[in-house]
Write a protein that holds these residues in place. Sequence first.
Motif, PDB file in Angstrom:
ATOM      1  N   LYS A 235      -3.781  70.224   1.112  1.00 44.35           N
ATOM      2  CA  LYS A 235      -4.361  69.761  -0.082  1.00 44.35           C
ATOM      3  C   LYS A 235      -3.241  69.364  -1.083  1.00 44.35           C
ATOM      4  O   LYS A 235      -3.162  68.071  -1.838  1.00 44.35           O
ATOM      5  CB  LYS A 235      -5.136  70.899  -0.758  1.00 44.35           C
ATOM      6  N   TYR A 236      -2.086  70.303  -1.147  1.00 48.50           N
ATOM      7  CA  TYR A 236      -0.984  69.974  -2.213  1.00 48.50           C
ATOM      8  C   TYR A 236      -0.411  68.769  -1.807  1.00 48.50           C
ATOM      9  O   TYR A 236      -0.105  67.842  -2.554  1.00 48.50           O
ATOM     10  CB  TYR A 236      -0.145  71.098  -2.493  1.00 48.50           C
ATOM     11  N   GLU A 237       0.032  68.634  -0.362  1.00 53.25           N
ATOM     12  CA  GLU A 237       0.818  67.338  -0.132  1.00 53.25           C
ATOM     13  C   GLU A 237      -0.293  66.150  -0.083  1.00 53.25           C
ATOM     14  O   GLU A 237       0.433  65.275  -0.524  1.00 53.25           O
ATOM     15  CB  GLU A 237       1.028  67.625   1.470  1.00 53.25           C
ATOM     16  N   ASN A 238      -1.360  66.286   0.229  1.00 51.68           N
ATOM     17  CA  ASN A 238      -2.282  65.016  -0.135  1.00 51.68           C
ATOM     18  C   ASN A 238      -2.328  64.655  -1.549  1.00 51.68           C
ATOM     19  O   ASN A 238      -2.330  63.310  -1.824  1.00 51.68           O
ATOM     20  CB  ASN A 238      -3.765  65.602   0.255  1.00 51.68           C
ATOM     21  N   GLU A 239      -2.311  65.694  -2.447  1.00 56.62           N
ATOM     22  CA  GLU A 239      -2.301  65.289  -4.068  1.00 56.62           C
ATOM     23  C   GLU A 239      -0.894  64.492  -4.237  1.00 56.62           C
ATOM     24  O   GLU A 239      -0.952  63.732  -4.940  1.00 56.62           O
ATOM     25  CB  GLU A 239      -2.370  66.370  -4.791  1.00 56.62           C
ATOM     26  N   ILE A 240       0.065  65.157  -3.824  1.00 56.89           N
ATOM     27  CA  ILE A 240       1.553  64.476  -3.775  1.00 56.89           C
ATOM     28  C   ILE A 240       1.445  62.839  -3.600  1.00 56.89           C
ATOM     29  O   ILE A 240       1.905  62.184  -4.228  1.00 56.89           O
ATOM     30  CB  ILE A 240       2.719  65.213  -3.262  1.00 56.89           C
ATOM     31  N   ASN A 244       1.830  59.475  -5.786  1.00 59.92           N
ATOM     32  CA  ASN A 244       2.973  58.646  -5.448  1.00 59.92           C
ATOM     33  C   ASN A 244       2.391  57.444  -5.252  1.00 59.92           C
ATOM     34  O   ASN A 244       2.884  56.160  -5.829  1.00 59.92           O
ATOM     35  CB  ASN A 244       3.661  59.167  -4.161  1.00 59.92           C
ATOM     36  N   THR A 245       1.252  57.296  -4.424  1.00 59.09           N
ATOM     37  CA  THR A 245       0.424  55.971  -4.430  1.00 59.09           C
ATOM     38  C   THR A 245       0.007  55.190  -5.793  1.00 59.09           C
ATOM     39  O   THR A 245       0.155  54.135  -5.884  1.00 59.09           O
ATOM     40  CB  THR A 245      -0.724  56.095  -3.391  1.00 59.09           C
TER      41      THR A 245
END
Length: 337
Positions: A235-240, A244-245
């Motif tokens: 979840k944290y990686e998806n938020e990052i 960025n997008t």
Amino acid sequence: LDKGAYPNWKDASRRSAFDMVLISHSARFNGQKALKLQTSNSQGLKSTLDEVSSFVQDALPVLMELVKKGGKYTEESLATLRPSFREAIDSARLHWINQTQPAYFLEFALAKGEESLSSSDWIADNSSKFCLLCLEKFNYSSRRHHCRCCGTLCCDSCSSKRLIIRPTKIPNYSPKKSINVPINGDVATPRNDKYEERVCDGCFNKLIYESWIRQQDVMKAKKDLDKQEALDKLKYENEIINNNTNDSSNHAAKALLMADANIPSSTTTPTNSNRRNTITTSQTLTATSEAMDALQERGVKLQNTVEKAEELKDNATLFNNAAKSLLQQQQKKASVW
């Protein structure tokens, strides 16, 4: 047995659970000897197979479980069994002999705390002339002993196991941390370790089972925790990635607005950061344009493939009709001849 029942308790006729299983099974088949003798005639073959099958499915698993938990037997008890059955029961006995305190038991003992009785709470030596677990008489070769966990009076054979039941005796004991006790393979401590104490067969089976249940709960909790940590990380990686997008999209929109506004170059002095943002925006727009072109090209190819498939289908229909017409003509000619 996992709740602390004595595996060698005897009834009024001094028959153990092991003996009663054999007697009960023999009574079902009128005392036949098919478990020991091979049947040579065909008449008794069916009864032999029925008895052996029943013994393997019903009696043998119970006998092996009894022996794995400390149940004793004599050679006379096994005399009516085939060699393969005797070997299976002997292997179960070997399992009991080699069973010792597992590596995870110490953590269980630390969490459970004191599990022993003081000597003043033990059953008095003169209260019985027989072992209270197997009813064997005490003598010079079979001395009296006490289980340090429940205080029962028993013989050496019924109290051959050792467990750490008083973790407070270990130096630097703390219920909130592990104790550095030597580990030998899958066994927490050797048999002669000074922290292990004598326990009866009933208490040994009960505590080993409880520690195994706790270990299963610990492993399940650890597995659930690892799974939750993995989900949180994902979840944290998806938020990052989403952040960025969004930043890249904002930079691209800002660049387009500035281009539409025709802002003079004199009003804003480009910096290295602006140049990098412009390059990044340009690269993003270029990649997006290439992706759209590739997608459009793929759509054209798919459309061509569909058209070709429909053309092949029409040709197949025409061929099928021509074949039917030709077949009908040949049939008419055959009827004329």
